[in-house]
Each structure stands twice: as structure tokens, then as C-alpha cells.
Design a protein around this motif. Sequence first.
Motif, mmCIF file in Angstrom:
data_model
loop_
_atom_site.group_PDB
_atom_site.id
_atom_site.type_symbol
_atom_site.label_atom_id
_atom_site.label_comp_id
_atom_site.label_asym_id
_atom_site.label_seq_id
_atom_site.Cartn_x
_atom_site.Cartn_y
_atom_site.Cartn_z
ATOM 1 N N HIS A 9 -44.638 6.760 2.844
ATOM 2 C CA HIS A 9 -43.654 6.187 1.919
ATOM 3 C C HIS A 9 -43.769 4.657 1.885
ATOM 4 C CE1 HIS A 9 -40.141 6.695 -0.585
ATOM 5 N NE2 HIS A 9 -39.575 5.704 0.043
ATOM 6 N N GLY A 38 -31.743 8.355 -3.617
ATOM 7 C CA GLY A 38 -33.161 8.527 -3.279
ATOM 8 C C GLY A 38 -33.652 7.260 -2.619
ATOM 9 N N ALA A 39 -32.936 6.830 -1.586
ATOM 10 C CA ALA A 39 -33.129 5.494 -1.012
ATOM 11 C C ALA A 39 -34.421 5.341 -0.208
ATOM 12 C CB ALA A 39 -31.931 5.135 -0.142
ATOM 13 N N GLY A 40 -35.053 6.458 0.151
ATOM 14 C CA GLY A 40 -36.316 6.373 0.886
ATOM 15 C C GLY A 40 -36.164 5.616 2.188
ATOM 16 N N ARG A 43 -36.064 0.325 0.860
ATOM 17 C CA ARG A 43 -36.605 -0.856 0.177
ATOM 18 C C ARG A 43 -35.519 -1.606 -0.609
ATOM 19 N NH1 ARG A 43 -38.803 -1.950 -4.865
ATOM 20 N NH2 ARG A 43 -38.021 0.053 -5.591
ATOM 21 N N GLU A 59 -30.175 10.035 0.562
ATOM 22 C CA GLU A 59 -31.585 10.422 0.638
ATOM 23 C C GLU A 59 -31.664 11.857 1.171
ATOM 24 O OE1 GLU A 59 -34.795 9.186 -0.133
ATOM 25 O OE2 GLU A 59 -35.327 11.124 0.714
ATOM 26 N N VAL A 60 -32.546 12.658 0.554
ATOM 27 C CA VAL A 60 -32.645 14.065 0.962
ATOM 28 C C VAL A 60 -33.553 14.238 2.178
ATOM 29 C CG1 VAL A 60 -34.609 14.738 -0.530
ATOM 30 C CG2 VAL A 60 -32.795 16.390 -0.048
ATOM 31 N N LEU A 64 -36.985 9.898 6.408
ATOM 32 C CA LEU A 64 -36.964 8.602 5.712
ATOM 33 C C LEU A 64 -35.628 7.887 5.979
ATOM 34 C CD1 LEU A 64 -38.548 9.464 2.223
ATOM 35 C CD2 LEU A 64 -39.680 8.814 4.341
ATOM 36 N N ALA A 82 -28.419 14.045 1.659
ATOM 37 C CA ALA A 82 -27.966 15.073 0.715
ATOM 38 C C ALA A 82 -28.928 15.139 -0.452
ATOM 39 C CB ALA A 82 -26.564 14.739 0.193
ATOM 40 N N ASP A 83 -28.849 16.255 -1.162
ATOM 41 C CA ASP A 83 -29.583 16.421 -2.411
ATOM 42 C C ASP A 83 -28.751 15.753 -3.513
ATOM 43 O OD1 ASP A 83 -30.667 17.425 -4.861
ATOM 44 O OD2 ASP A 83 -31.484 19.135 -3.784
ATOM 45 N N ALA A 84 -29.382 14.862 -4.260
ATOM 46 C CA ALA A 84 -28.662 14.108 -5.294
ATOM 47 C C ALA A 84 -28.121 15.020 -6.389
ATOM 48 C CB ALA A 84 -29.599 13.066 -5.905
ATOM 49 N N MET A 100 -37.101 3.480 -9.151
ATOM 50 C CA MET A 100 -38.481 3.938 -8.954
ATOM 51 C C MET A 100 -38.733 5.400 -9.342
ATOM 52 S SD MET A 100 -40.759 2.885 -5.678
ATOM 53 C CE MET A 100 -42.462 2.421 -5.985
ATOM 54 N N THR A 102 -37.049 7.988 -9.429
ATOM 55 C CA THR A 102 -36.460 9.079 -8.636
ATOM 56 C C THR A 102 -35.807 10.130 -9.541
ATOM 57 O OG1 THR A 102 -36.159 7.583 -6.780
ATOM 58 C CG2 THR A 102 -34.817 9.568 -6.771
ATOM 59 N N LEU A 105 -37.744 13.161 -10.400
ATOM 60 C CA LEU A 105 -38.114 14.093 -9.320
ATOM 61 C C LEU A 105 -37.089 15.212 -9.157
ATOM 62 C CD1 LEU A 105 -39.096 11.430 -6.602
ATOM 63 C CD2 LEU A 105 -40.644 12.665 -8.131
ATOM 64 N N PHE A 106 -36.132 15.301 -10.096
ATOM 65 C CA PHE A 106 -34.998 16.205 -9.891
ATOM 66 C C PHE A 106 -35.186 17.589 -10.512
ATOM 67 C CE2 PHE A 106 -31.647 12.588 -9.239
ATOM 68 C CZ PHE A 106 -32.265 12.265 -8.040
HETATM 69 C C1 LIG Z 1 -40.129 7.213 -5.514
HETATM 70 S S1 LIG Z 1 -39.207 7.318 -4.041
HETATM 71 C C2 LIG Z 1 -38.171 5.892 -4.211
HETATM 72 C C3 LIG Z 1 -37.639 5.420 -2.885
HETATM 73 C C4 LIG Z 1 -36.747 4.183 -2.936
HETATM 74 N N1 LIG Z 1 -35.615 4.354 -3.823
HETATM 75 C C5 LIG Z 1 -37.526 2.986 -3.414
HETATM 76 O O1 LIG Z 1 -37.302 2.568 -4.549
HETATM 77 O O2 LIG Z 1 -38.340 2.484 -2.645
HETATM 78 C C6 LIG Z 1 -38.125 8.675 -4.395
HETATM 79 C C7 LIG Z 1 -37.169 9.017 -3.267
HETATM 80 O O3 LIG Z 1 -36.229 9.983 -3.734
HETATM 81 C C8 LIG Z 1 -36.037 10.971 -2.736
HETATM 82 N N2 LIG Z 1 -35.602 12.196 -3.429
HETATM 83 C C9 LIG Z 1 -36.360 13.018 -4.200
HETATM 84 N N3 LIG Z 1 -35.615 14.029 -4.647
HETATM 85 C C10 LIG Z 1 -34.356 13.851 -4.155
HETATM 86 C C11 LIG Z 1 -33.142 14.573 -4.277
HETATM 87 N N4 LIG Z 1 -33.072 15.696 -4.986
HETATM 88 N N5 LIG Z 1 -32.051 14.083 -3.665
HETATM 89 C C12 LIG Z 1 -32.107 12.939 -2.937
HETATM 90 N N6 LIG Z 1 -33.234 12.216 -2.778
HETATM 91 C C13 LIG Z 1 -34.354 12.667 -3.389
HETATM 92 C C14 LIG Z 1 -37.398 11.095 -2.070
HETATM 93 O O4 LIG Z 1 -37.304 11.679 -0.783
HETATM 94 C C15 LIG Z 1 -37.851 9.638 -2.051
HETATM 95 O O5 LIG Z 1 -37.393 8.983 -0.903
#
Ligand SMILES: C[S@@+](CC[C@H](N)C(=O)[O-])C[C@H]1O[C@@H](n2cnc3c(N)ncnc32)[C@H](O)[C@@H]1O
Length: 240
Positions: A9, A38-40, A43, A59-60, A64, A82-84, A100, A102, A105-106
Motif C-alpha cells: 500500500h 478507505g483511509a489505508g 496518507r 478502513e476495512v 492497514l 468497517a466496510d464503508a 483516490m 476508493t 472499489l465498492f
Molecule cells: C486506493 S486506496 C486509498 C487509500 C487512502 N485513502 C489514500 O488515499 O492513500 C483504497 C482504500 O480503500 C479501502 N477499501 C476498499 N474497499 C473498502 C470498503 N468497502 N470499506 C472500507 N474501506 C475500503 C482499501 O482497503 C484501501 O485502503
Amino acid sequence: MISEAAIWHDLECGSYDADLECWRELADQYSGPILDVGAGNGRVTLMLAELGHDVTALEVNRSLLATLVERSGSIGIGTICADARDFQLDRAFGLIIVPMLTIQLFGGAEGRARFFAAAAEQLSGGGCLALAIADLRDGEEGAGSGEQLEADVCTVGSSSYSTRATALRERDGQVGIERRREIVSPDGSTVVRAATDWIDLTTADQLEAEGAAAGLAIAPRRQIAATSEYVGSVVVCLNG
Ligand SMILES: C[S@@+](CC[C@H](N)C(=O)[O-])C[C@H]1O[C@@H](n2cnc3c(N)ncnc32)[C@H](O)[C@@H]1O
């Protein structure tokens, strides 16, 4: 000890900074606590918290989030694993940011609808939900252009980690970023793995319509410029 997920990551997302000014400006514009979805590895969360904002990271991925907490040191931040698409908190936020890609990705429109419903519940009246999206097919300079990118490399302990985007692949409603990840151990043994991140295709118009369906009001969009490594993005803004 940092997890392997957190190392990848860091390498694949950690150096991106073209969007930070946008999140800083929104944090100054909207008062109240901030939720970073989705704070990873933190950053954006850590940048805003260091500026004195009251930030909660959602963050799920537990590993991370653990890295984010470790890096926060003595800066106070809230965290929720948690799941967003299915979360509930006992406070309202003046700003909810989804940096980013995120939101892409849902799991398509159905997953986004669940997220919009949850986020609308947590947004204070007059607050802002801001979502960064990009079209990886748009042929801009940077990661979407199909050119071969340099590998990102780091050393953790005595092992060396390297990752490089090798191709973009399209399938129904999604673009895949294919990567080659390599770990070289101190004894010289090498493990190579392929990884693909699937990004949902969507548009700013579509997100605005989905946000409006969840009861949010459409506000002016913002733009984030492309860099040599990342495509530019649009930030959709919706008011509570
Ligand atoms: C592209 S990264 C962006 C990370 C961070 N926000 C950044 O800008 O550096 C996407 C992040 O979203 C998280 N993520 C993906 N699906 C998610 C969900 N359903 N609920 C919560 N977090 C999720 C991933 O684990 C990942 O850390």
C-alpha cells in the motif's frame, strides 16, 4: 511489525500527493469532524490530523488500519474498522472524504448506493461528501496512458520489495491495473506475484445522480491534475 499489505500500500499509493491541497481546502471550508473513508495507511488522515483537524479513519483492512494507528503516534485520531457500505457511527461529520478512487472499489452501483445511504446518515446539515474518481481509460499522461512505469522499490528489514504497474485490462464495467510484485529475501531468493486491482468504471454525472437519490445536493466539482504516475481526477462534491 508492518504487514505485507501495508508495504504494498505504501509503495503503490503512499507517494501520491497531488490531491492533498484539495482535501486541505475542503477541510478548511467545512467545519466539524472529518471522516476519511478507505483511509489505508493514513496518507490523508495523518496529513489532516497534523493540521489540527478532528479526523476519523474508516478502513476495512485491519492491517492497514494498524499501520495508520502506529504512525499517528501522539496525534489523536479516531478509527473504525468497517466496510464503508455498511457502517454507522454515533456522531455527525462536517466533511466525509473518499480519496483516490476508493468509491470505485465498492462493487458497482449497488455497493455505492449502500455507501451513499450510510454516508448521508453521518453527514451534518450543510456538510460535504467529496469523492475522487478517475477514468483510467481516458488516455491522459500518467498511469492510464499504458506506458511502462518505473518500479517503486523499498527495503523493509532485510528484504527488498518492488512493484510495477504492467498493464491496464478492461472487463465488463471495470478496468484492472495489473501489477508485478517482487520480494527479494536476504538469501537472494525471489518471490514474484501478479496482482490486479479492479476499479469500477463510473462518471461524475453518475455519482451526482446517485448522491441526489440518497438525498444529497450537488455542489461544484473540483479537479486534481494528472502527475507523471497518476491520472488526473475529478472530485464530486455533495452537500448534506
Ligand atoms: C486506493 S486506496 C486509498 C487509500 C487512502 N485513502 C489514500 O488515499 O492513500 C483504497 C482504500 O480503500 C479501502 N477499501 C476498499 N474497499 C473498502 C470498503 N468497502 N470499506 C472500507 N474501506 C475500503 C482499501 O482497503 C484501501 O485502503
